[in-house]
Design a protein around this motif. Sequence first.
Motif, PDB file in Angstrom:
ATOM      1  N   TYR A   4       0.854  -1.180   0.000  1.00  0.00           N
ATOM      2  CA  TYR A   4       0.000   0.000   0.000  1.00  0.00           C
ATOM      3  C   TYR A   4       0.891   1.232   0.000  1.00  0.00           C
ATOM      4  CZ  TYR A   4      -3.558  -3.292   1.573  1.00  0.00           C
ATOM      5  OH  TYR A   4      -4.419  -4.352   1.672  1.00  0.00           O
ATOM      6  N   GLY A   5       0.612   2.151  -0.917  1.00  0.00           N
ATOM      7  CA  GLY A   5       1.419   3.363  -0.992  1.00  0.00           C
ATOM      8  C   GLY A   5       0.899   4.291  -2.067  1.00  0.00           C
ATOM      9  N   ASP A  10       8.947   7.196  -4.517  1.00  0.00           N
ATOM     10  CA  ASP A  10      10.192   6.482  -4.844  1.00  0.00           C
ATOM     11  C   ASP A  10      10.408   5.272  -3.942  1.00  0.00           C
ATOM     12  OD1 ASP A  10      10.851   8.187  -6.912  1.00  0.00           O
ATOM     13  OD2 ASP A  10      12.109   9.483  -5.663  1.00  0.00           O
ATOM     14  N   THR A  11      10.118   5.414  -2.658  1.00  0.00           N
ATOM     15  CA  THR A  11      10.313   4.313  -1.724  1.00  0.00           C
ATOM     16  C   THR A  11       9.401   3.139  -2.074  1.00  0.00           C
ATOM     17  OG1 THR A  11      10.911   5.903  -0.010  1.00  0.00           O
ATOM     18  CG2 THR A  11      10.376   3.678   0.713  1.00  0.00           C
ATOM     19  N   CYS A  12       8.163   3.429  -2.436  1.00  0.00           N
ATOM     20  CA  CYS A  12       7.229   2.367  -2.821  1.00  0.00           C
ATOM     21  C   CYS A  12       7.717   1.659  -4.089  1.00  0.00           C
ATOM     22  CB  CYS A  12       5.826   2.933  -3.046  1.00  0.00           C
ATOM     23  SG  CYS A  12       5.044   3.533  -1.538  1.00  0.00           S
ATOM     24  N   ARG A  13       8.218   2.434  -5.043  1.00  0.00           N
ATOM     25  CA  ARG A  13       8.721   1.828  -6.282  1.00  0.00           C
ATOM     26  C   ARG A  13       9.932   0.940  -6.001  1.00  0.00           C
ATOM     27  NH1 ARG A  13       7.400   7.038  -9.449  1.00  0.00           N
ATOM     28  NH2 ARG A  13       9.400   7.761  -8.683  1.00  0.00           N
ATOM     29  N   LYS A  14      10.832   1.390  -5.127  1.00  0.00           N
ATOM     30  CA  LYS A  14      11.996   0.573  -4.761  1.00  0.00           C
ATOM     31  C   LYS A  14      11.559  -0.716  -4.090  1.00  0.00           C
ATOM     32  CE  LYS A  14      15.043   4.504  -3.995  1.00  0.00           C
ATOM     33  NZ  LYS A  14      15.690   5.324  -2.968  1.00  0.00           N
ATOM     34  N   ALA A  15      10.597  -0.609  -3.181  1.00  0.00           N
ATOM     35  CA  ALA A  15      10.109  -1.795  -2.474  1.00  0.00           C
ATOM     36  C   ALA A  15       9.485  -2.781  -3.451  1.00  0.00           C
ATOM     37  CB  ALA A  15       9.096  -1.390  -1.399  1.00  0.00           C
ATOM     38  N   MET A  16       8.655  -2.288  -4.353  1.00  0.00           N
ATOM     39  CA  MET A  16       7.994  -3.158  -5.337  1.00  0.00           C
ATOM     40  C   MET A  16       9.035  -3.875  -6.203  1.00  0.00           C
ATOM     41  SD  MET A  16       4.619  -3.048  -5.224  1.00  0.00           S
ATOM     42  CE  MET A  16       4.183  -3.512  -6.872  1.00  0.00           C
ATOM     43  N   LYS A  17      10.014  -3.130  -6.678  1.00  0.00           N
ATOM     44  CA  LYS A  17      11.039  -3.707  -7.546  1.00  0.00           C
ATOM     45  C   LYS A  17      11.849  -4.774  -6.795  1.00  0.00           C
ATOM     46  CE  LYS A  17      14.874  -2.354 -10.528  1.00  0.00           C
ATOM     47  NZ  LYS A  17      15.667  -1.246 -11.044  1.00  0.00           N
ATOM     48  N   SER A  18      12.250  -4.470  -5.578  1.00  0.00           N
ATOM     49  CA  SER A  18      13.048  -5.417  -4.791  1.00  0.00           C
ATOM     50  C   SER A  18      12.251  -6.660  -4.428  1.00  0.00           C
ATOM     51  CB  SER A  18      13.551  -4.749  -3.512  1.00  0.00           C
ATOM     52  OG  SER A  18      14.405  -3.684  -3.814  1.00  0.00           O
ATOM     53  N   LEU A  19      11.000  -6.486  -4.047  1.00  0.00           N
ATOM     54  CA  LEU A  19      10.163  -7.634  -3.682  1.00  0.00           C
ATOM     55  C   LEU A  19       9.916  -8.533  -4.885  1.00  0.00           C
ATOM     56  CD1 LEU A  19       7.650  -5.806  -1.338  1.00  0.00           C
ATOM     57  CD2 LEU A  19       9.322  -7.536  -0.641  1.00  0.00           C
ATOM     58  N   ALA A  20       9.654  -7.933  -6.049  1.00  0.00           N
ATOM     59  CA  ALA A  20       9.450  -8.723  -7.264  1.00  0.00           C
ATOM     60  C   ALA A  20      10.723  -9.466  -7.645  1.00  0.00           C
ATOM     61  CB  ALA A  20       8.983  -7.822  -8.406  1.00  0.00           C
ATOM     62  N   ALA A  21      11.879  -8.799  -7.523  1.00  0.00           N
ATOM     63  CA  ALA A  21      13.152  -9.439  -7.846  1.00  0.00           C
ATOM     64  C   ALA A  21      13.457 -10.601  -6.905  1.00  0.00           C
ATOM     65  CB  ALA A  21      14.282  -8.409  -7.791  1.00  0.00           C
ATOM     66  N   PRO A  80      -5.063  10.782   2.248  1.00  0.00           N
ATOM     67  CA  PRO A  80      -4.414   9.463   2.181  1.00  0.00           C
ATOM     68  C   PRO A  80      -2.894   9.543   2.051  1.00  0.00           C
ATOM     69  CG  PRO A  80      -6.206   9.622   0.580  1.00  0.00           C
ATOM     70  CD  PRO A  80      -6.049  10.972   1.208  1.00  0.00           C
ATOM     71  N   ALA A  81      -2.385  10.642   1.488  1.00  0.00           N
ATOM     72  CA  ALA A  81      -0.933  10.783   1.317  1.00  0.00           C
ATOM     73  C   ALA A  81      -0.220  10.966   2.652  1.00  0.00           C
ATOM     74  CB  ALA A  81      -0.624  11.956   0.401  1.00  0.00           C
ATOM     75  N   LEU A  82      -0.952  11.163   3.746  1.00  0.00           N
ATOM     76  CA  LEU A  82      -0.340  11.276   5.065  1.00  0.00           C
ATOM     77  C   LEU A  82       0.149   9.932   5.603  1.00  0.00           C
ATOM     78  CD1 LEU A  82      -2.499  13.782   7.147  1.00  0.00           C
ATOM     79  CD2 LEU A  82      -0.096  13.966   6.546  1.00  0.00           C
ATOM     80  N   MET A  83      -0.250   8.845   4.952  1.00  0.00           N
ATOM     81  CA  MET A  83       0.164   7.531   5.425  1.00  0.00           C
ATOM     82  C   MET A  83       1.644   7.318   5.139  1.00  0.00           C
ATOM     83  SD  MET A  83      -1.315   3.789   4.359  1.00  0.00           S
ATOM     84  CE  MET A  83      -0.223   3.463   2.981  1.00  0.00           C
ATOM     85  N   LYS A  84       2.378   6.903   6.167  1.00  0.00           N
ATOM     86  CA  LYS A  84       3.779   6.551   5.959  1.00  0.00           C
ATOM     87  C   LYS A  84       3.798   5.344   5.034  1.00  0.00           C
ATOM     88  CE  LYS A  84       6.575   7.192   9.348  1.00  0.00           C
ATOM     89  NZ  LYS A  84       7.247   7.036  10.650  1.00  0.00           N
ATOM     90  N   ARG A  85       4.762   5.308   4.116  1.00  0.00           N
ATOM     91  CA  ARG A  85       4.738   4.276   3.084  1.00  0.00           C
ATOM     92  C   ARG A  85       6.078   3.598   2.933  1.00  0.00           C
ATOM     93  NH1 ARG A  85       3.067   9.265   1.539  1.00  0.00           N
ATOM     94  NH2 ARG A  85       4.802   9.974   0.324  1.00  0.00           N
ATOM     95  N   GLY A  97       7.079   0.924   6.198  1.00  0.00           N
ATOM     96  CA  GLY A  97       8.293   1.531   5.667  1.00  0.00           C
ATOM     97  C   GLY A  97       9.136   0.534   4.888  1.00  0.00           C
ATOM     98  N   TRP A  98      10.299   0.991   4.461  1.00  0.00           N
ATOM     99  CA  TRP A  98      11.217   0.158   3.688  1.00  0.00           C
ATOM    100  C   TRP A  98      12.624   0.295   4.254  1.00  0.00           C
ATOM    101  CZ3 TRP A  98      10.667  -4.026   1.333  1.00  0.00           C
ATOM    102  CH2 TRP A  98      11.580  -4.497   0.390  1.00  0.00           C
ATOM    103  N   GLY A  99      12.718   0.238   5.575  1.00  0.00           N
ATOM    104  CA  GLY A  99      14.002   0.320   6.242  1.00  0.00           C
ATOM    105  C   GLY A  99      14.757  -0.987   6.149  1.00  0.00           C
ATOM    106  N   LYS A 100      15.962  -0.995   6.647  1.00  0.00           N
ATOM    107  CA  LYS A 100      16.821  -2.189   6.576  1.00  0.00           C
ATOM    108  C   LYS A 100      16.194  -3.380   7.300  1.00  0.00           C
ATOM    109  CE  LYS A 100      21.197   0.219   5.891  1.00  0.00           C
ATOM    110  NZ  LYS A 100      21.194   0.035   4.466  1.00  0.00           N
ATOM    111  N   ASP A 101      15.478  -3.133   8.392  1.00  0.00           N
ATOM    112  CA  ASP A 101      14.844  -4.224   9.119  1.00  0.00           C
ATOM    113  C   ASP A 101      13.754  -4.898   8.287  1.00  0.00           C
ATOM    114  OD1 ASP A 101      13.387  -1.824   9.310  1.00  0.00           O
ATOM    115  OD2 ASP A 101      12.381  -2.479  11.149  1.00  0.00           O
TER     116      ASP A 101
END
Length: 108
Positions: A4-5, A10-21, A80-85, A97-101
């Motif tokens: 959800y994002g 940019d963070t959502c796009r990075k997460a999507m790309k990494s998860l798909a890979a 809706p854009a107030l949601m941390k993503r 989020g998309w932190g190291k953890d």
Amino acid sequence: MQVYGLKNCDTCRKAMKSLAAAGHEVTFVDVRADGLPEAEVQRFLTEFGDDLLNRRSTTWRGLSEEERAGDPLTLLRAHPALMKRPVIDQGGQLWLGWGKDVQAALLS
């Protein structure tokens, strides 16, 4: 797995790309364009509390002090854009989020 994002985040796009890979089958939900059912917002708030609000966003900075003091559910309904993503739902387990953890947990 659902992510959800915002489509232009940019963070959502990075997460999507990494998860798909990493081989995850991912469905993206744009909270601004597609909306977010109230039950989902409630579930996210129950899991993350006020951490769900992105207090560093442009949207947050544009709110009045009175609006900022309002109920988080009301704020997220109106902005809706107030949601941390991103918020990631992996079989019922939620990640914020998309932190190291989060990356370590979902990509390993």
